[in-house]
Motif scaffolding. Structure first.
Motif, mmCIF file in Angstrom:
data_model
loop_
_atom_site.group_PDB
_atom_site.id
_atom_site.type_symbol
_atom_site.label_atom_id
_atom_site.label_comp_id
_atom_site.label_asym_id
_atom_site.label_seq_id
_atom_site.Cartn_x
_atom_site.Cartn_y
_atom_site.Cartn_z
ATOM 1 N N ASN A 117 -8.273 49.932 -32.776
ATOM 2 C CA ASN A 117 -9.224 48.825 -32.753
ATOM 3 C C ASN A 117 -8.509 47.476 -32.777
ATOM 4 O OD1 ASN A 117 -11.482 50.529 -32.716
ATOM 5 N ND2 ASN A 117 -11.566 50.636 -34.952
ATOM 6 N N LEU A 118 -7.501 47.360 -33.629
ATOM 7 C CA LEU A 118 -6.743 46.112 -33.699
ATOM 8 C C LEU A 118 -6.115 45.789 -32.349
ATOM 9 C CD1 LEU A 118 -4.880 46.452 -37.150
ATOM 10 C CD2 LEU A 118 -6.937 45.110 -36.641
ATOM 11 N N ALA A 119 -5.510 46.805 -31.724
ATOM 12 C CA ALA A 119 -4.858 46.595 -30.433
ATOM 13 C C ALA A 119 -5.873 46.262 -29.347
ATOM 14 C CB ALA A 119 -4.054 47.835 -30.053
ATOM 15 N N GLU A 120 -7.011 46.960 -29.357
ATOM 16 C CA GLU A 120 -8.023 46.735 -28.330
ATOM 17 C C GLU A 120 -8.639 45.336 -28.435
ATOM 18 O OE1 GLU A 120 -8.921 48.403 -25.733
ATOM 19 O OE2 GLU A 120 -7.527 50.028 -26.101
ATOM 20 N N ILE A 121 -8.768 44.835 -29.630
ATOM 21 C CA ILE A 121 -9.307 43.481 -29.807
ATOM 22 C C ILE A 121 -8.343 42.451 -29.219
ATOM 23 C CG2 ILE A 121 -9.860 41.728 -31.548
ATOM 24 C CD1 ILE A 121 -10.941 44.086 -33.286
ATOM 25 N N VAL A 122 -7.045 42.663 -29.455
ATOM 26 C CA VAL A 122 -6.040 41.744 -28.911
ATOM 27 C C VAL A 122 -5.999 41.827 -27.384
ATOM 28 C CG1 VAL A 122 -3.585 41.188 -28.802
ATOM 29 C CG2 VAL A 122 -4.620 41.795 -30.996
ATOM 30 N N ASN A 173 -9.066 40.341 -25.684
ATOM 31 C CA ASN A 173 -9.017 38.882 -25.618
ATOM 32 C C ASN A 173 -8.056 38.413 -24.535
ATOM 33 O OD1 ASN A 173 -10.895 38.095 -27.642
ATOM 34 N ND2 ASN A 173 -9.422 38.600 -29.249
ATOM 35 N N LEU A 174 -6.953 39.137 -24.377
ATOM 36 C CA LEU A 174 -6.001 38.800 -23.314
ATOM 37 C C LEU A 174 -6.649 38.952 -21.944
ATOM 38 C CD1 LEU A 174 -2.630 40.402 -24.528
ATOM 39 C CD2 LEU A 174 -3.189 37.969 -24.337
ATOM 40 N N ALA A 175 -7.474 39.991 -21.783
ATOM 41 C CA ALA A 175 -8.138 40.223 -20.499
ATOM 42 C C ALA A 175 -9.043 39.049 -20.141
ATOM 43 C CB ALA A 175 -8.947 41.514 -20.554
ATOM 44 N N GLN A 176 -9.725 38.510 -21.135
ATOM 45 C CA GLN A 176 -10.605 37.374 -20.885
ATOM 46 C C GLN A 176 -9.820 36.112 -20.543
ATOM 47 O OE1 GLN A 176 -14.017 37.179 -23.851
ATOM 48 N NE2 GLN A 176 -12.807 38.803 -24.786
ATOM 49 N N LYS A 177 -8.623 36.014 -21.078
ATOM 50 C CA LYS A 177 -7.809 34.817 -20.888
ATOM 51 C C LYS A 177 -6.955 34.885 -19.629
ATOM 52 C CE LYS A 177 -4.073 32.229 -23.178
ATOM 53 N NZ LYS A 177 -3.180 32.180 -24.377
ATOM 54 N N LYS A 178 -6.356 36.067 -19.369
ATOM 55 C CA LYS A 178 -5.376 36.173 -18.307
ATOM 56 C C LYS A 178 -5.856 36.915 -17.063
ATOM 57 C CE LYS A 178 -1.139 36.076 -21.116
ATOM 58 N NZ LYS A 178 -0.318 35.283 -20.177
ATOM 59 N N GLY A 179 -6.947 37.645 -17.193
ATOM 60 C CA GLY A 179 -7.416 38.440 -16.069
ATOM 61 C C GLY A 179 -7.853 37.601 -14.882
ATOM 62 N N GLN A 180 -7.644 38.143 -13.690
ATOM 63 C CA GLN A 180 -8.091 37.483 -12.464
ATOM 64 C C GLN A 180 -9.402 38.086 -11.980
ATOM 65 O OE1 GLN A 180 -5.258 36.501 -9.153
ATOM 66 N NE2 GLN A 180 -6.416 38.056 -8.025
ATOM 67 N N LEU A 226 -5.380 51.073 -45.040
ATOM 68 C CA LEU A 226 -5.277 50.917 -43.595
ATOM 69 C C LEU A 226 -4.108 50.007 -43.236
ATOM 70 C CD1 LEU A 226 -9.041 50.401 -42.657
ATOM 71 C CD2 LEU A 226 -7.694 52.508 -42.453
ATOM 72 N N PRO A 227 -3.445 50.270 -42.119
ATOM 73 C CA PRO A 227 -2.369 49.387 -41.653
ATOM 74 C C PRO A 227 -2.942 48.014 -41.320
ATOM 75 C CG PRO A 227 -2.384 51.491 -40.450
ATOM 76 C CD PRO A 227 -3.669 51.413 -41.211
ATOM 77 N N ASN A 228 -2.099 47.001 -41.341
ATOM 78 C CA ASN A 228 -2.591 45.658 -41.048
ATOM 79 C C ASN A 228 -2.163 45.164 -39.677
ATOM 80 O OD1 ASN A 228 0.112 45.178 -41.448
ATOM 81 N ND2 ASN A 228 -0.147 44.024 -43.345
ATOM 82 N N ALA A 229 -1.616 46.063 -38.849
ATOM 83 C CA ALA A 229 -1.167 45.668 -37.514
ATOM 84 C C ALA A 229 -1.167 46.888 -36.602
ATOM 85 C CB ALA A 229 0.231 45.055 -37.586
ATOM 86 N N PRO A 230 -1.192 46.670 -35.288
ATOM 87 C CA PRO A 230 -1.086 47.795 -34.352
ATOM 88 C C PRO A 230 0.251 48.509 -34.524
ATOM 89 C CG PRO A 230 -1.842 45.800 -33.223
ATOM 90 C CD PRO A 230 -1.391 45.386 -34.597
ATOM 91 N N THR A 231 0.388 49.687 -33.912
ATOM 92 C CA THR A 231 1.651 50.408 -33.956
ATOM 93 C C THR A 231 2.713 49.657 -33.156
ATOM 94 O OG1 THR A 231 1.252 51.692 -31.941
ATOM 95 C CG2 THR A 231 0.385 52.596 -34.023
ATOM 96 N N ILE A 271 1.140 45.041 -25.816
ATOM 97 C CA ILE A 271 0.579 43.692 -25.973
ATOM 98 C C ILE A 271 1.591 42.645 -25.502
ATOM 99 C CG2 ILE A 271 -0.157 41.979 -27.676
ATOM 100 C CD1 ILE A 271 -1.325 44.356 -29.305
ATOM 101 N N ASP A 272 2.847 42.828 -25.913
ATOM 102 C CA ASP A 272 3.894 41.874 -25.522
ATOM 103 C C ASP A 272 4.082 41.859 -24.002
ATOM 104 O OD1 ASP A 272 4.260 41.289 -28.185
ATOM 105 O OD2 ASP A 272 6.013 42.601 -28.422
ATOM 106 N N LYS A 273 4.023 43.037 -23.386
ATOM 107 C CA LYS A 273 4.170 43.119 -21.936
ATOM 108 C C LYS A 273 3.025 42.387 -21.239
ATOM 109 C CE LYS A 273 4.195 46.363 -18.056
ATOM 110 N NZ LYS A 273 4.134 47.788 -17.630
ATOM 111 N N LEU A 274 1.802 42.642 -21.696
ATOM 112 C CA LEU A 274 0.640 42.003 -21.086
ATOM 113 C C LEU A 274 0.675 40.485 -21.272
ATOM 114 C CD1 LEU A 274 -2.177 44.518 -22.108
ATOM 115 C CD2 LEU A 274 -1.173 44.212 -19.837
ATOM 116 N N ASN A 275 1.225 40.052 -22.378
ATOM 117 C CA ASN A 275 1.327 38.618 -22.645
ATOM 118 C C ASN A 275 2.175 37.897 -21.606
ATOM 119 O OD1 ASN A 275 -0.040 37.227 -24.762
ATOM 120 N ND2 ASN A 275 0.958 38.554 -26.256
ATOM 121 N N GLY A 276 3.090 38.633 -20.995
ATOM 122 C CA GLY A 276 3.984 38.027 -20.016
ATOM 123 C C GLY A 276 3.473 38.091 -18.588
#
Length: 227
Positions: free
Chosen positions: A45-50, A53-60, A93-98, A105-110
């Motif tokens: 869930n944490l990863a999917e939320i991030v 949001n990237l899809a809304q910002k960077k998607g074409q 619960l963990p506080n961050a994605p794996t 996420i880092d790859k998509l950010n670039g």
């Protein structure tokens, strides 16, 4: 002297009185399967939320943007139930994605534009395949009813996401992992990978591997219904 003896007796009674309660609490602890599923689904869930949001910002592609928004909404709601259930069962619960999810996420950010769209859809297909498989494993192997119910409620949401991703991938000419006739993962299939896990020999949710992170990875990730 009598007072000291009375205090000692009182202390003994308190300890004896607490023992059954402590034993009951220990017995109420969820199984490793239930615990790991809650933790793994939370990280999904944490990863999917991030990534949503990237899809809304960077998607074409407009559909990529719309799916990203839908994923954020659905996984935020799903995670509220995950957190509530975990709190009731005293599961941390963990506080961050794996680490693997963070790499995606880092790859998509670039990336940007059409390149981002392709990478995002590919990553989301792989991630949802793994989430579906682990969810069905929880349904078939979980022992805590509240966690099993959570998995049962999550499955149609995850499946709807996957189906929408398949349709979009076909439209964009992106390879789609082969699925069963129904398009659904087989419950407890052999070597079910977990959300965030990657090895086809790690059935426990939250396991880690070396090939296909979630959400994301390659089209080599086993599709629902395949091992």
């Amino acid at each position: 002297m009598l007072g000291i003896k009375r205090l000692g007796l009182l202390a003994t009674l308190v300890v004896v009185g607490l023992a059954p309660a402590a034993a009951a609490q220990a017995a109420a602890q969820p199984s490793a399967q239930d615990t790991q599923y809650l933790q793994a689904l939370h990280q999904v869930n944490l990863a999917e939320i991030v990534t949503g949001n990237l899809a809304q910002k960077k998607g074409q592609n407009e559909q990529v943007k719309q799916l990203g928004q839908q994923f954020v909404t659905d996984h935020t709601q799903l995670d509220q139930t995950v957190q509530s259930t975990a709190q009731q069962l005293n599961v941390s619960l963990p506080n961050a994605p794996t680490a693997d999810q963070q790499k995606v996420i880092d790859k998509l950010n670039g990336l940007n534009g059409a390149e981002f769209d392709k990478a995002w859809v590919t990553a989301e297909l792989a991630g949802h395949v793994q989430a579906i498989q682990a969810t069905q494993t929880e349904i078939s192997q979980g022992s805590e009813q509240s966690v099993v119910q959570l998995a049962q409620d999550a499955l149609p949401v995850l499946q709807a996401h996957y189906d929408a991703l398949v349709a979009l991938a076909q439209e964009l000419g992106i390879p789609v992992p082969q699925t069963s006739a129904s398009g659904t993962a087989s419950p407890g299939g052999s070597g079910t990978p977990a959300p965030g896990g990657t090895s086809t020999e790690s059935p426990a949710p939250g396991g880690t591997g070396t090939e296909s992170p979630a959400p994301g990875g390659t089209t080599e990730t086993p599709a629902p219904g395949n091992s």
